[in-house]
Design a protein around this motif. Structure first.
Motif, PDB file in Angstrom:
ATOM      1  N   ALA A  24       0.505  -1.280   0.168  1.00 50.07           N
ATOM      2  CA  ALA A  24      -0.084  -0.346  -0.058  1.00 50.07           C
ATOM      3  C   ALA A  24       0.643   1.169   0.227  1.00 50.07           C
ATOM      4  O   ALA A  24       1.521   1.360   1.090  1.00 50.07           O
ATOM      5  CB  ALA A  24      -0.627  -0.015   1.426  1.00 50.07           C
ATOM      6  N   GLN A  25       0.395   2.262  -0.947  1.00 50.30           N
ATOM      7  CA  GLN A  25       1.561   3.161  -1.053  1.00 50.30           C
ATOM      8  C   GLN A  25       0.432   5.134  -1.181  1.00 50.30           C
ATOM      9  O   GLN A  25      -0.898   4.755  -1.436  1.00 50.30           O
ATOM     10  CB  GLN A  25       2.418   3.292  -2.174  1.00 50.30           C
ATOM     11  CG  GLN A  25       3.390   2.162  -2.425  1.00 50.30           C
ATOM     12  CD  GLN A  25       3.749   2.032  -3.709  1.00 50.30           C
ATOM     13  OE1 GLN A  25       3.801   2.762  -5.130  1.00 50.30           O
ATOM     14  NE2 GLN A  25       5.138   1.702  -4.105  1.00 50.30           N
ATOM     15  N   GLY A  26       0.845   5.934  -0.820  1.00 51.24           N
ATOM     16  CA  GLY A  26       0.652   6.762  -0.762  1.00 51.24           C
ATOM     17  C   GLY A  26       0.106   7.421   0.659  1.00 51.24           C
ATOM     18  O   GLY A  26       1.066   6.411   1.237  1.00 51.24           O
ATOM     19  N   SER A  27      -0.406   8.148   0.767  1.00 51.51           N
ATOM     20  CA  SER A  27      -0.458   9.257   2.122  1.00 51.51           C
ATOM     21  C   SER A  27      -2.315   8.185   2.911  1.00 51.51           C
ATOM     22  O   SER A  27      -3.633   8.643   1.789  1.00 51.51           O
ATOM     23  CB  SER A  27      -1.250  10.422   2.360  1.00 51.51           C
ATOM     24  OG  SER A  27      -1.272  11.043   3.370  1.00 51.51           O
ATOM     25  N   PHE A  28      -2.412   8.019   3.800  1.00 52.33           N
ATOM     26  CA  PHE A  28      -3.071   7.453   4.474  1.00 52.33           C
ATOM     27  C   PHE A  28      -2.876   7.214   6.050  1.00 52.33           C
ATOM     28  O   PHE A  28      -1.711   7.130   6.657  1.00 52.33           O
ATOM     29  CB  PHE A  28      -3.107   6.470   3.756  1.00 52.33           C
ATOM     30  CG  PHE A  28      -2.867   4.893   4.096  1.00 52.33           C
ATOM     31  CD1 PHE A  28      -1.624   5.032   2.938  1.00 52.33           C
ATOM     32  CD2 PHE A  28      -2.192   3.823   5.326  1.00 52.33           C
ATOM     33  CE1 PHE A  28      -0.538   4.236   3.048  1.00 52.33           C
ATOM     34  CE2 PHE A  28      -0.904   3.321   4.701  1.00 52.33           C
ATOM     35  CZ  PHE A  28      -1.069   2.830   3.961  1.00 52.33           C
ATOM     36  N   PHE A  29      -3.968   7.472   6.911  1.00 52.43           N
ATOM     37  CA  PHE A  29      -3.982   7.080   8.158  1.00 52.43           C
ATOM     38  C   PHE A  29      -3.829   5.596   9.022  1.00 52.43           C
ATOM     39  O   PHE A  29      -2.721   4.995  10.276  1.00 52.43           O
ATOM     40  CB  PHE A  29      -4.817   8.009   9.169  1.00 52.43           C
ATOM     41  CG  PHE A  29      -5.053   7.598  10.687  1.00 52.43           C
ATOM     42  CD1 PHE A  29      -5.562   7.316  11.201  1.00 52.43           C
ATOM     43  CD2 PHE A  29      -4.236   8.446  11.410  1.00 52.43           C
ATOM     44  CE1 PHE A  29      -5.988   6.700  13.126  1.00 52.43           C
ATOM     45  CE2 PHE A  29      -4.244   8.634  12.671  1.00 52.43           C
ATOM     46  CZ  PHE A  29      -4.895   7.473  13.886  1.00 52.43           C
ATOM     47  N   SER A  30      -4.725   5.061   8.827  1.00 45.44           N
ATOM     48  CA  SER A  30      -4.247   3.933   8.907  1.00 45.44           C
ATOM     49  C   SER A  30      -5.022   2.970   8.062  1.00 45.44           C
ATOM     50  O   SER A  30      -5.991   2.831   6.801  1.00 45.44           O
ATOM     51  CB  SER A  30      -4.843   3.693  10.260  1.00 45.44           C
ATOM     52  OG  SER A  30      -6.177   3.601  10.197  1.00 45.44           O
ATOM     53  N   ILE A  31      -4.746   1.467   8.247  1.00 42.77           N
ATOM     54  CA  ILE A  31      -5.066   0.332   7.695  1.00 42.77           C
ATOM     55  C   ILE A  31      -5.483  -0.717   8.324  1.00 42.77           C
ATOM     56  O   ILE A  31      -4.969  -0.787   8.974  1.00 42.77           O
ATOM     57  CB  ILE A  31      -4.124  -0.912   6.324  1.00 42.77           C
ATOM     58  CG1 ILE A  31      -3.494   0.417   5.796  1.00 42.77           C
ATOM     59  CG2 ILE A  31      -4.714  -1.874   6.002  1.00 42.77           C
ATOM     60  CD1 ILE A  31      -2.623  -0.361   4.714  1.00 42.77           C
ATOM     61  N   ASN A  32      -6.772  -1.049   8.426  1.00 45.94           N
ATOM     62  CA  ASN A  32      -7.945  -1.936   9.076  1.00 45.94           C
ATOM     63  C   ASN A  32      -7.949  -3.277   8.725  1.00 45.94           C
ATOM     64  O   ASN A  32      -8.779  -4.260   9.444  1.00 45.94           O
ATOM     65  CB  ASN A  32      -9.047  -1.234   9.377  1.00 45.94           C
ATOM     66  CG  ASN A  32      -9.176  -0.167   9.948  1.00 45.94           C
ATOM     67  OD1 ASN A  32      -8.183   0.308  10.239  1.00 45.94           O
ATOM     68  ND2 ASN A  32      -9.562   1.510  10.094  1.00 45.94           N
ATOM     69  N   ALA A  33      -7.709  -3.384   7.220  1.00 50.27           N
ATOM     70  CA  ALA A  33      -7.598  -4.835   7.148  1.00 50.27           C
ATOM     71  C   ALA A  33      -7.409  -4.970   5.016  1.00 50.27           C
ATOM     72  O   ALA A  33      -7.395  -4.036   4.555  1.00 50.27           O
ATOM     73  CB  ALA A  33      -9.644  -5.453   6.773  1.00 50.27           C
ATOM     74  N   ASN A  73       3.771  -5.019   9.080  1.00 51.37           N
ATOM     75  CA  ASN A  73       3.102  -3.743   9.442  1.00 51.37           C
ATOM     76  C   ASN A  73       3.711  -2.431   8.560  1.00 51.37           C
ATOM     77  O   ASN A  73       3.909  -1.350   8.649  1.00 51.37           O
ATOM     78  CB  ASN A  73       2.543  -3.816  10.596  1.00 51.37           C
ATOM     79  CG  ASN A  73       1.788  -4.851  10.505  1.00 51.37           C
ATOM     80  OD1 ASN A  73       0.513  -4.824   9.797  1.00 51.37           O
ATOM     81  ND2 ASN A  73       0.855  -5.027  11.368  1.00 51.37           N
ATOM     82  N   ALA A  74       5.422  -2.450   9.085  1.00 49.89           N
ATOM     83  CA  ALA A  74       5.883  -2.013   8.817  1.00 49.89           C
ATOM     84  C   ALA A  74       6.486  -1.505   7.356  1.00 49.89           C
ATOM     85  O   ALA A  74       7.045   0.107   6.567  1.00 49.89           O
ATOM     86  CB  ALA A  74       7.737  -1.598   8.955  1.00 49.89           C
ATOM     87  N   LYS A  75       5.930  -1.971   6.537  1.00 44.75           N
ATOM     88  CA  LYS A  75       5.872  -1.974   4.932  1.00 44.75           C
ATOM     89  C   LYS A  75       4.775  -1.569   4.470  1.00 44.75           C
ATOM     90  O   LYS A  75       4.866  -1.294   3.391  1.00 44.75           O
ATOM     91  CB  LYS A  75       6.903  -3.324   4.528  1.00 44.75           C
ATOM     92  CG  LYS A  75       8.422  -3.094   4.470  1.00 44.75           C
ATOM     93  CD  LYS A  75       8.918  -4.072   3.983  1.00 44.75           C
ATOM     94  CE  LYS A  75      10.637  -4.272   4.262  1.00 44.75           C
ATOM     95  NZ  LYS A  75      11.114  -5.712   3.674  1.00 44.75           N
ATOM     96  N   ASN A  76       3.418  -1.777   5.473  1.00 41.68           N
ATOM     97  CA  ASN A  76       2.446  -1.752   4.471  1.00 41.68           C
ATOM     98  C   ASN A  76       2.097  -2.255   3.587  1.00 41.68           C
ATOM     99  O   ASN A  76       1.257  -1.947   2.281  1.00 41.68           O
ATOM    100  CB  ASN A  76       1.646  -0.449   4.622  1.00 41.68           C
ATOM    101  CG  ASN A  76       2.261   0.733   5.453  1.00 41.68           C
ATOM    102  OD1 ASN A  76       1.100   0.389   6.764  1.00 41.68           O
ATOM    103  ND2 ASN A  76       2.929   1.894   5.310  1.00 41.68           N
ATOM    104  N   THR A  77       2.753  -3.521   3.834  1.00 39.19           N
ATOM    105  CA  THR A  77       2.921  -5.357   3.238  1.00 39.19           C
ATOM    106  C   THR A  77       2.155  -6.612   3.359  1.00 39.19           C
ATOM    107  O   THR A  77       2.054  -6.678   4.116  1.00 39.19           O
ATOM    108  CB  THR A  77       3.897  -5.182   2.248  1.00 39.19           C
ATOM    109  OG1 THR A  77       4.659  -3.854   1.360  1.00 39.19           O
ATOM    110  CG2 THR A  77       4.090  -6.201   1.343  1.00 39.19           C
TER     111      THR A  77
END
Length: 120
Positions: A24-33, A73-77
């Protein structure tokens, strides 16, 4: 905006393995699922494996014991390790993520899809 970048699809023989990745790339606050869906020709898109908003994993019955979802989680992957692949696993695999752009605004994004073909 949140973009999902997928990689790892391809052609593999029955019984083989593949590993898919989705960042996941870009600007976001959190990923929940976050997780994986697939769509075979002439069929509806179906869930393969996901991390739920509660942090649990959810697998389709058809892939239990063969596929494993994991995440960094550190890589949003998220990753999907697919073992003992069968011809019926052939499909376009899509990454999905849901979360918060900012605390008050939800987002839901799909990746462009990556083709997985299982054939001898």
């Amino acid at each position: 905006q949140v973009q999902l970048v997928e990689s790892g699809g391809g052609l593999v023989q029955p019984g083989g393995s593949l590993r898919l990745s989705c960042a996941a790339q870009g600007s976001f606050f959190s990923i929940n699922a976050m997780g994986w869906y697939r769509q075979a020709p002439g069929k509806q898109r179906e869930l393969v494996a996901t991390f739920t908003s509660g942090g649990n994993t959810n697998y389709a019955d058809s892939v239990k014991g063969r596929f494993t979802i994991s995440r960094d989680n550190a890589k949003n992957t998220v990753y999907l390790q697919m073992n003992s692949l069968k011809p019926e696993d052939t499909a376009v695999y899509y990454c999905n993520a849901e979360g918060k752009l900012v605390p008050s605004t939800d987002f839901g994004s799909w990746g462009p899809g990556t083709q997985v073909t299982v054939s001898s």
